[in-house]
Structure formats: structure tokens, C-alpha cells
Design a protein around this motif. Structure first.
Motif, short mmCIF file in Angstrom:
data_model
loop_
_atom_site.label_atom_id
_atom_site.label_comp_id
_atom_site.label_asym_id
_atom_site.label_seq_id
_atom_site.Cartn_x
_atom_site.Cartn_y
_atom_site.Cartn_z
N ALA A 32 0.83 -1.20 0.00
CA ALA A 32 0.00 0.00 0.00
C ALA A 32 0.87 1.26 0.00
O ALA A 32 0.53 2.24 -0.66
CB ALA A 32 -0.92 -0.01 1.22
N LEU A 33 1.99 1.23 0.71
CA LEU A 33 2.90 2.37 0.71
C LEU A 33 3.47 2.59 -0.68
O LEU A 33 3.58 3.75 -1.14
CB LEU A 33 4.03 2.12 1.71
CG LEU A 33 5.03 3.25 1.90
CD1 LEU A 33 4.33 4.47 2.50
CD2 LEU A 33 6.17 2.80 2.78
N PHE A 34 3.79 1.51 -1.37
CA PHE A 34 4.28 1.62 -2.74
C PHE A 34 3.23 2.29 -3.64
O PHE A 34 3.54 3.21 -4.39
CB PHE A 34 4.64 0.23 -3.28
CG PHE A 34 5.08 0.21 -4.71
CD1 PHE A 34 6.33 0.66 -5.07
CD2 PHE A 34 4.23 -0.27 -5.69
CE1 PHE A 34 6.73 0.65 -6.39
CE2 PHE A 34 4.61 -0.29 -7.01
CZ PHE A 34 5.88 0.17 -7.36
N VAL A 35 1.99 1.84 -3.53
CA VAL A 35 0.91 2.42 -4.34
C VAL A 35 0.71 3.88 -3.97
O VAL A 35 0.57 4.76 -4.85
CB VAL A 35 -0.40 1.62 -4.16
CG1 VAL A 35 -1.58 2.35 -4.78
CG2 VAL A 35 -0.26 0.24 -4.77
N GLY A 36 0.70 4.18 -2.67
CA GLY A 36 0.51 5.57 -2.24
C GLY A 36 1.61 6.48 -2.73
O GLY A 36 1.35 7.62 -3.15
N LEU A 37 2.87 6.01 -2.69
CA LEU A 37 3.97 6.84 -3.17
C LEU A 37 3.91 7.05 -4.68
O LEU A 37 4.21 8.14 -5.17
CB LEU A 37 5.31 6.21 -2.79
CG LEU A 37 5.69 6.33 -1.31
CD1 LEU A 37 6.97 5.56 -1.03
CD2 LEU A 37 5.85 7.79 -0.94
#
Length: 110
Positions: A32-37
Motif C-alpha cells: 500500500a505504501l508503494f501504491v501511495g507513493l
């Protein structure tokens, strides 16, 4: 609940068994952090990136949970399930299969 001092109450889960849910939450958070970034760097909208982070976290967590539910138990898990079923029967014949009281319980996963 099991009592660690009484071995007749069942086995205590290993550290690996206890950490399994934390691993799934961690994997979901990283994805999710990857997608958010990616969304933040491409749109420069923090609110939109936060929304995508939340959606990706929930979707990843649900997909991982569904994969885990779809896995077949191995021999150790089958044996543990059979032991737990044997503890629950208390020596009485509850099913209509005609098993003798005190006999080893049948495992439905076999």
C-alpha cells in the motif's frame, strides 16, 4: 485458552504461528505504501495518495487472507486438528457415523 503448565490442554502456538498475522499486515502495508507513493509522485495530491494507500492496504489484506484460506493443511496441521477434535468430543459419540467412544476422531480434511 491454554495453560502453558498443563500439557493436556493442547499445544501453545509457536512464535512463527503467532507472527503470521503481523506478516500479512506488514506485507499489505508495504504494498500500500508503494501504491501511495506512486500516486503521490504522479499526481502531487496527498489526499488522493492517502485514499489510494487505504484502498490498496485493504484490498491487499483481503486478497492475502483469501489465499491463506484456500491453502490445504499439511500433515502437522491435520494432526493438530484431529487432537483438537478429540479434546472437544470428551469421549462421547456425537456424530451418526457410529464411531466407538474413545476411538480416534475422524478428520474431515482427509
Amino acid at each position: 485458552m491454554t495453560d502453558d503448565k498443563n500439557p493436556d490442554q493442547g499445544r501453545t502456538p509457536s512464535m512463527r504461528d503467532r507472527m503470521k498475522p503481523v506478516e500479512f499486515v506488514g506485507i499489505s502495508a508495504v504494498l500500500a505504501l508503494f501504491v501511495g507513493l506512486i500516486v503521490l509522485m504522479s499526481t502531487r495530491e496527498p489526499v488522493l495518495a492517502l485514499i489510494f494507500f487505504g484502498v490498496a492496504f485493504i484490498v491487499t489484506l483481503v486478497v492475502l487472507a483469501l489465499f491463506v484460506l484456500g491453502m490445504k493443511p499439511d500433515a502437522d496441521e491435520k494432526r493438530d486438528l484431529a487432537e483438537q477434535n478429540h479434546e472437544l468430543t470428551d469421549g462421547t459419540d456425537r456424530d451418526a457415523g457410529g464411531d466407538a467412544p474413545g476411538a480416534a476422531p475422524r478428520n474431515p480434511h482427509d
